[in-house]
Design a protein around this motif. Structure first.
Motif, PDB file in Angstrom:
ATOM      1  N   ALA A 195       0.819  -1.212   0.000  1.00 28.70           N
ATOM      2  CA  ALA A 195       0.000   0.000   0.000  1.00 28.70           C
ATOM      3  C   ALA A 195       0.851   1.260   0.000  1.00 28.70           C
ATOM      4  O   ALA A 195       0.405   2.320  -0.463  1.00 28.70           O
ATOM      5  CB  ALA A 195      -0.933  -0.002   1.214  1.00 28.70           C
ATOM      6  N   THR A 196       2.070   1.161   0.508  1.00 27.85           N
ATOM      7  CA  THR A 196       2.950   2.328   0.542  1.00 27.85           C
ATOM      8  C   THR A 196       3.706   2.513  -0.764  1.00 27.85           C
ATOM      9  O   THR A 196       4.393   3.517  -0.942  1.00 27.85           O
ATOM     10  CB  THR A 196       3.969   2.199   1.686  1.00 27.85           C
ATOM     11  N   LEU A 197       3.581   1.540  -1.670  1.00 29.03           N
ATOM     12  CA  LEU A 197       4.305   1.611  -2.933  1.00 29.03           C
ATOM     13  C   LEU A 197       3.635   2.608  -3.857  1.00 29.03           C
ATOM     14  O   LEU A 197       2.409   2.618  -4.008  1.00 29.03           O
ATOM     15  CB  LEU A 197       4.342   0.219  -3.580  1.00 29.03           C
ATOM     16  N   GLY A 198       4.412   3.446  -4.509  1.00 29.59           N
ATOM     17  CA  GLY A 198       3.852   4.440  -5.412  1.00 29.59           C
ATOM     18  C   GLY A 198       3.397   3.827  -6.719  1.00 29.59           C
ATOM     19  O   GLY A 198       3.449   2.611  -6.939  1.00 29.59           O
ATOM     20  N   GLY A 199       2.956   4.684  -7.637  1.00 30.98           N
ATOM     21  CA  GLY A 199       2.481   4.222  -8.933  1.00 30.98           C
ATOM     22  C   GLY A 199       3.619   4.003  -9.906  1.00 30.98           C
ATOM     23  O   GLY A 199       4.788   4.091  -9.577  1.00 30.98           O
ATOM     24  N   GLY A 200       3.256   3.703 -11.149  1.00 34.37           N
ATOM     25  CA  GLY A 200       4.241   3.469 -12.193  1.00 34.37           C
ATOM     26  C   GLY A 200       5.007   2.186 -11.935  1.00 34.37           C
ATOM     27  O   GLY A 200       4.432   1.150 -11.640  1.00 34.37           O
ATOM     28  N   THR A 201       6.315   2.262 -12.042  1.00 31.34           N
ATOM     29  CA  THR A 201       7.166   1.091 -11.796  1.00 31.34           C
ATOM     30  C   THR A 201       7.897   1.245 -10.470  1.00 31.34           C
ATOM     31  O   THR A 201       9.074   0.931 -10.360  1.00 31.34           O
ATOM     32  CB  THR A 201       8.175   0.916 -12.941  1.00 31.34           C
ATOM     33  N   ALA A 202       7.196   1.757  -9.449  1.00 33.85           N
ATOM     34  CA  ALA A 202       7.800   1.986  -8.144  1.00 33.85           C
ATOM     35  C   ALA A 202       8.329   0.678  -7.566  1.00 33.85           C
ATOM     36  O   ALA A 202       7.814  -0.399  -7.846  1.00 33.85           O
ATOM     37  CB  ALA A 202       6.785   2.621  -7.202  1.00 33.85           C
ATOM     38  N   ARG A 203       9.373   0.813  -6.728  1.00 35.44           N
ATOM     39  CA  ARG A 203      10.014  -0.382  -6.161  1.00 35.44           C
ATOM     40  C   ARG A 203      10.451  -0.070  -4.736  1.00 35.44           C
ATOM     41  O   ARG A 203      10.820   1.057  -4.420  1.00 35.44           O
ATOM     42  CB  ARG A 203      11.212  -0.777  -7.015  1.00 35.44           C
ATOM     43  N   THR A 204      10.419  -1.084  -3.878  1.00 33.05           N
ATOM     44  CA  THR A 204      10.916  -0.962  -2.518  1.00 33.05           C
ATOM     45  C   THR A 204      11.524  -2.290  -2.098  1.00 33.05           C
ATOM     46  O   THR A 204      11.119  -3.357  -2.565  1.00 33.05           O
ATOM     47  CB  THR A 204       9.793  -0.553  -1.544  1.00 33.05           C
ATOM     48  N   THR A 205      12.532  -2.219  -1.204  1.00 28.53           N
ATOM     49  CA  THR A 205      13.242  -3.415  -0.745  1.00 28.53           C
ATOM     50  C   THR A 205      13.356  -3.379   0.773  1.00 28.53           C
ATOM     51  O   THR A 205      13.591  -2.319   1.365  1.00 28.53           O
ATOM     52  CB  THR A 205      14.655  -3.498  -1.360  1.00 28.53           C
ATOM     53  N   CYS A 206      13.194  -4.544   1.407  1.00 27.55           N
ATOM     54  CA  CYS A 206      13.340  -4.644   2.849  1.00 27.55           C
ATOM     55  C   CYS A 206      13.627  -6.092   3.230  1.00 27.55           C
ATOM     56  O   CYS A 206      13.473  -7.007   2.413  1.00 27.55           O
ATOM     57  CB  CYS A 206      12.079  -4.147   3.570  1.00 27.55           C
TER      58      CYS A 206
END
Length: 618
Positions: free
Chosen positions: A206-217
């Protein structure tokens, strides 16, 4: 929005005026080129009432149909791969019954046995007259399917786990690696909630933005057997998907976590060792600032290790030694104002370029050791003084003779001078000679008294050049009367160019005096004519100055050659057993050694060595 293929189809059908007898569609050239050139679409039309299919030349090529022959639905269905046939037929029937569009991909088996993937799109048109028509397009997707298969294979064999989930947070695809992470078959993961495997996945998504947003943890995944697995998770929103698909990539970091935990435990253990060490341990950077300090160093200055980090060593210690490599003894004032003495060892530590960039330091508290050494030195001096006093008591007869002789001569010369002065006229020439003899005898007595004073004097060991040959002569002169009374013949063989030694003259004479006295007493039972004492000075092969005292007495048993140097071991009836023990300590304090050997043909020989004097001798 009307799909591109459907708009093209409608345009084509409206512009079609005639249908040839062979069943092929003959649209006008403009629309045919539009469909062919722009999208490589094969147009088809199925008269479901008459069961007749019409298509373009591209359509016959795609399905492997012979040009000119009529085509029925069964003929078209026969070209489809057996594994895809039932699915295509079911999709067509469903679309016909519900008047809806359908889309299907299937394999076409060509006459040469090769397989081509095509995509079919169709829709039932409004009935025209008594007939019912379904129209659509077909296009070749073999290249896309091949690329898809290659991609799927790469994903399947990838060491990284991949999960694709929809907007509802449920899994629509899982590769074998991801399934292995959680201990499930890949098929068993389809439809499962992502949160059941990765707690908190929905919240992170839910915290990920639009487009091709990416997050790592990093997080812990839940395995099927109830255990946990350490994973590095990367969330990527897939572009161009109407279903809002989310790619979750997973890397097993269990081994990395174990290594990190082992490294952390190792660092904690090393820290405990460093902090528990009674020595000062520290590291300085190239600017002289602390980058590491142990608890002992912090306690010394009344602070904490963390508070020392970043401080300059010159804030605590003198600038002359604070950052200098090498060994030194340094006096440090602690937090209570007490002076502590430390042996500081500083060594440069080479960096990756091979040059010294940091300085490792270790400080050993030698305050107690130095105090003990001073106390031992004080006690040794006291013991040596006691030994000298005892020895002088034993030599009292010889000392009395040495003093009585010049005193008696002085008295006799004085009486003779009085008689020469009483003559008429006075014999002044004789009086002058007598006065010269009185002065010489007085100096002799004075030198004996001075020697006694030096031997009886208490004090610390002095360091000065000492001529051992001269020390031998002084000792022999001191004990001359005792040697004569004991009928001992003393012979001194002294090296003419014997180098001086650095030490305390009194203590070295004490050692020699003790050895000479012991040698004389050891020959008490020997015939008078055979009582011989030999003293030899020389330089040995190692450059040490050596003195040897040999007698022809009863000798020492081989098992007692070392035992005679132990305290309170003596062969004398009235002895304390401290003489040789004190002598050994005195010689060792001068940097030498004292030992005994059996002499030839009889008796014992004692040797002691001391370093030759040089300007560099400490």
């Amino acid at each position: 929005m009307v799909p591109r293929w459907l708009a093209a189809l409608r345009s084509l059908l409206v512009s079609s005026k005639t249908r040839p007898a062979n069943g092929d569609l003959m649209p006008d050239q403009h629309h045919l080129h539009l469909a062919s050139d722009s999208a490589q679409l094969a147009l088809w039309e199925w008269d479901m009432t008459a069961d007749r299919i019409r298509t373009t030349a591209l359509g016959r090529t795609l399905f492997g149909l012979t040009p000119g022959n009529p085509v029925r639905f069964a003929d078209l269905l026969a070209t489809v791969h057996p594994e895809d046939r039932a699915g295509l037929e079911e999709a067509v029937i469903r679309a016909r019954g519900h008047r809806q569009r359908y889309a299907r991909e299937c394999r076409i088996v060509l006459a040469d046995g090769s397989v081509r993937w095509i995509a079919l799109r169709g829709q039932v048109q409004q009935p025209a007259g008594d007939g019912e028509i379904m129209a659509g397009v077909a296009f070749d997707v073999s290249a896309a399917k091949l690329a898809e298969e290659r991609f799927r294979h790469l994903v399947e064999v990838s060491p990284t786990g991949h999960l694709i989930s929809g907007a509802d947070g449920r899994i629509v695809f899982a590769n074998a690696t991801a399934a292995g992470h959680f201990g499930y078959p890949a098929a068993a993961l389809a439809g499962r909630s992502m949160d059941s495997l990765l707690p908190g996945h929905t919240r992170l998504a839910a915290t990920l933005g639009g487009g091709t947003a990416r997050t790592t943890c990093d997080l812990a995944g839940q395995r099927g057997d109830g255990g946990e697995i350490a994973l590095q998770m990367t969330l990527t929103r897939l572009p161009g998907t109407d279903d809002d698909l989310l790619l979750t990539s997973l890397v097993d970091i269990s081994e990395r976590k174990r290594h990190e935990e082992q490294l952390l435990r190792g660092r904690r253990f090393l820290r405990d060792v460093i902090d528990g060490n009674p020595c000062l341990i520290f590291v300085l950077d190239e600017d002289g600032r602390f980058t590491l300090a142990n608890q002992r160093l912090a306690d010394l200055h009344g602070t904490t290790p963390d508070s020392l980090i970043g401080k300059y060593a010159t804030d605590l210690w003198p600038p002359a030694t604070a950052g200098t490599a090498g060994d030194s003894e340094e006096r440090i004032v602690d937090a209570q104002g007490r002076h502590r003495l430390f042996h500081m060892i500083r060594r440069p530590v080479a960096g990756p370029d091979g040059k010294g960039q940091t300085m490792l330091g270790i400080g050993i508290d030698i305050t107690a050791r130095k105090e003990s050494e001073l106390e031992i030195e004080r006690q040794r001096n006291e013991l040596a003084h006691l030994s000298r006093v005892t020895m002088l008591g034993e030599l009292s007869g010889s000392l009395a003779h040495e003093l009585n002789q010049p005193l008696a001569a002085i008295l006799a010369n004085a009486q003779a001078a009085q008689r020469f002065l009483a003559q008429e006229p006075p014999n002044l020439a004789e009086v002058a000679d007598i006065l010269a003899d009185i002065v010489a005898d007085d100096r002799h007595a004075g030198s004996v008294i001075q020697g006694l004073r030096l031997l009886l004097k208490k004090g610390e060991m002095r360091q000065e050049p000492v001529d051992l040959n001269e020390a031998v002569r002084a000792v022999l002169k001191l004990v001359r009367s005792d040697l004569l009374n004991a009928h001992v013949a003393a012979v001194a063989t002294l090296a003419p160019d014997l180098p001086a030694v650095r030490g305390d003259r009194v203590q070295l004479q004490q050692v020699l005096l003790n050895l000479v006295a012991n040698a004389s007493e050891a020959m008490a039972g020997v015939a008078v004519g055979q009582r011989r004492l030999a003293i030899v000075s020389a330089v040995d092969s190692s450059g040490m100055v050596r003195l040897s005292v040999a007698d022809r007495g009863c000798g020492i048993a081989a098992g007692d050659l070392e035992r005679v140097f132990e305290p309170f071991v003596t062969t004398k009836a009235q002895g304390l057993g401290l003489g040789l023990a004190v002598c050994r300590r005195l010689v060792e304090a001068h940097g030498g050694r004292l030992w005994a050997e059996t002499a030839t043909p009889a008796g014992a020989c004692f040797h002691f060595t001391v370093p030759a004097y040089t300007e560099a001798t400490p």
